[in-house]
Design an enzyme around this catalytic site. Sequence first.
Site, PDB file in Angstrom:
ATOM      1  CB  THR A  22     -35.988 -70.451  88.633  1.00 46.61           C
ATOM      2  OG1 THR A  22     -36.883 -71.469  88.185  1.00 46.61           O
ATOM      3  CG2 THR A  22     -35.871 -69.382  87.550  1.00 46.61           C
ATOM      4  CG  ASN A  23     -34.697 -75.075  85.935  1.00 46.38           C
ATOM      5  OD1 ASN A  23     -35.611 -75.251  85.156  1.00 46.38           O
ATOM      6  ND2 ASN A  23     -34.659 -75.665  87.132  1.00 46.38           N
TER       7      ASN A  23
END
Length: 211
Positions: A22-23
């Site tokens: 993810t980020n």
Amino acid sequence: MANILITSGPTRQYLDPVRYLTNASSGRMGQALAEAALEAGHDVTVVTGPVSIDYPAAATVIAVDTTDEMLNAVLELFPACDGLIGAAAPCDYMPHRISTEKLAKDGQPLELELIETADIVATAAATKKKHQWVVGFALETEDRRFRAIVKMQRKCCDMMVSNGPAAINSLTNDVEILASDGTTLAHVTGSKQVVAAAILKATQLLIRTKS
Ligand code: C5P
């Protein structure tokens, strides 16, 4: 009054049932845009990845997990909307193979083969009807302006908001709002609320040219 669809926050791409890529996107830009759009009298639907912020109560909020889920929600909702603002930071890569069981450690490096996920903004923009518009965001570390213009053309966006990596998981942003002909509509530095108000102001012009 317009029906505005906003994508917001990050998405997750799973390696196995418990691990994911993810980020650090917080969803705050999408939250500020939803508030500004509601304040301007528009109907707002937010498709959001997993975030720990709240969206305005007056917005319809659809929660998703993966880029594919966000894409499917957007493709379902976009035909009934006037415009899309793509403020999400969807995870761009996904493991080529997703293990249905938790990957067990065996003391060896784990090699991952990643493939690109679908581009939500580009896929939705390809279905645009005459009255519809799409605003994209471009997060670049180098050649921000040039790359944002290239991205706007490639993704068939009607307006692009160029920002840098400092935007991620931050309360403030520093953006350049670009029109489809590449001209600069505004340079804004400040809280995400101030930036959202400027984006909405520029979007109003877009709405007027499309209707
Ligand atoms: O990641 P990138 O800088 O290319 O993102 C530019 C725009 O495209 C943003 O508006 C983002 O929300 C959108 N995007 C998307 N689907 C992706 C990647 C980016 O809609 N898989």
